[in-house]
Scaffold this active site. Structure first.
Site, PDB file in Angstrom:
ATOM      1  N   ASP A 190      -7.215 -66.741   5.826  1.00  0.00           N
ATOM      2  CA  ASP A 190      -8.179 -66.798   4.730  1.00  0.00           C
ATOM      3  C   ASP A 190      -7.476 -66.453   3.422  1.00  0.00           C
ATOM      4  OD1 ASP A 190     -11.473 -66.771   4.663  1.00  0.00           O
ATOM      5  OD2 ASP A 190     -10.600 -65.666   2.989  1.00  0.00           O
ATOM      6  N   HIS A 192      -8.630 -64.566   1.129  1.00  0.00           N
ATOM      7  CA  HIS A 192      -9.105 -63.299   0.572  1.00  0.00           C
ATOM      8  C   HIS A 192      -8.411 -62.067   1.161  1.00  0.00           C
ATOM      9  CE1 HIS A 192     -12.427 -66.163  -0.222  1.00  0.00           C
ATOM     10  NE2 HIS A 192     -12.444 -65.515  -1.378  1.00  0.00           N
ATOM     11  N   SER A 280     -15.035 -64.496  -5.702  1.00  0.00           N
ATOM     12  CA  SER A 280     -15.478 -64.164  -4.346  1.00  0.00           C
ATOM     13  C   SER A 280     -14.776 -62.937  -3.786  1.00  0.00           C
ATOM     14  CB  SER A 280     -15.255 -65.359  -3.404  1.00  0.00           C
ATOM     15  OG  SER A 280     -13.920 -65.825  -3.480  1.00  0.00           O
TER      16      SER A 280
END
Length: 360
Positions: A190, A192, A280
């Site tokens: 991912d 993030h 985000s």
């Protein structure tokens, strides 16, 4: 698991090549005779586009076939589709971190300074928290050391220019680089950061001395554990096939933090002195960044970050909001991932202050 992974390296390509004749036969026999439309004229320039369109619309089991073909590509040549860079041992990185660096950071720094001044006119201080590239922080898992080094240098250059412009900034790279000595700061599949990464940066913000600490006794409550497929997996294969390639599902243990209820005046609106704006990395509750800030700053934090808009649009929206106009906070924390500063369109729709408010 390793044995299963080794077997899959041979099994999936066999599946793929076994599927090809079946799929082509099904396309050929499809009612409507789509292949009948192809003649020698197609070979004089449009054949590639025609076959691409045909296979996208007519191939049976399209989604599973795309997953199998992506898996075969990943296993055979170690690549994914456009949008992902394959690292080591199942680590994936976004190609947004491979874009050419801007010729100068001065235009972006000037825009950030304008926003700082706009906030200052309302008595609000801006604290910028640039987030380093995943390919830099997780350099040991990346496959291109030169790219990791380039992004590290780009981050240092940004900090230097922000400081030179007297823009208050928190260095988020140092705690993340320290963290990876013991545990990942980002998820493998991912884009993030992990909860540990978010917490490390929140602690650094609190220790920076730029924001006065509150005195509230914040309470932490655990949320249910969540599992998810990393957002980079779809650039390689489908969620169902990914674990067969060693691209396992990620998991997170998010939490929420709250201040004790003030019962002295049940009709009074609570004043929040700190507002978080960003992407985000801040907006997604899975990472609990806003919650970590509340815990370390010992005060409530209003989370005005949004997902899918980049760092600039949420800031513009907040500056034009009734919330900011009616009750400006003392501090705005602006989380800005470094990779967005390589996007030449980052500031295209940017407006500040009254200009944006009057446009709504």
């Amino acid at each position: 698991m390793q044995r299963f992974y080794r077997i899959s390296r041979y099994f999936l390509p066999v599946m793929f090549f076994g599927y090809v004749p079946f799929a082509n036969l099904a396309v050929y026999e499809e009612p409507g005779g789509k292949l009948a439309a192809f003649d020698m004229a197609a070979l004089r320039g449009s054949v590639t586009h025609s076959f691409d369109t045909l296979y996208k619309t007519a191939m049976p089991h399209r989604e599973p076939s795309i997953g199998v073909m992506g898996a075969a590509r990943y296993l055979l040549i170690g690549e994914g589709r456009k949008g992902v860079v394959v690292g080591k041992d199942g680590w994936l990185f976004t190609t947004e971190e491979t874009r050419p660096l801007p010729a100068s950071l001065s235009p972006s720094v000037a825009k950030i300074a304008e926003i700082r001044d706009q906030l200052a006119a309302h008595g609000t201080r801006l604290i910028v928290v640039p987030l380093p590239a995943k390919v830099d922080v997780q350099a040991a898992e990346a496959a291109a050391p030169e790219l990791s080094a380039e992004m590290a240098g780009f981050y240092a250059d940004l900090l230097a220019k922000l400081n030179a412009a007297q823009i208050e900034t928190v260095d988020a790279r140092t705690p993340l680089v320290e963290l990876v000595k013991t545990k990942p700061a980002f998820f493998a599949t991912d884009t993030h950061w992990t909860l540990d990464g978010a917490a490390a940066v929140a602690a650094t913000v609190a220790k920076s001395g730029l924001i006065p600490l509150g005195s509230a006794q914040m309470t932490r409550s655990e949320e249910p554990k969540t599992e998810f497929a990393g957002d980079l997996v779809s650039y390689v294969t489908t969620e169902g096939i990914a674990p067969m390639l060693g691209l396992d599902r990620e998991d997170a243990n998010p939490y929420v933090v709250a201040a004790p209820a003030d019962t002295s005046d049940i009709f009074a609106a609570a004043q929040v002195d700190v507002v978080l704006i960003g992407t985000s990395y801040s907006a997604n509750p899975h990472w609990s960044f806003a919650e970590a800030l509340k815990l370390d700053l010992h005060q409530d934090v209003l989370n005005a970050a949004e997902q899918g808009l980049g760092p600039v649009k949420p800031m513009d929206k907040y500056l034009a909001s009734d919330s900011f106009r009616d009750a400006p906070p003392k501090v705005v924390i602006w989380e800005v991932p470094l990779r967005y500063l390589t996007d030449p369109k980052l500031w295209d729709d940017h407006k500040i202050g009254q200009e944006l408010a009057s446009a709504d």
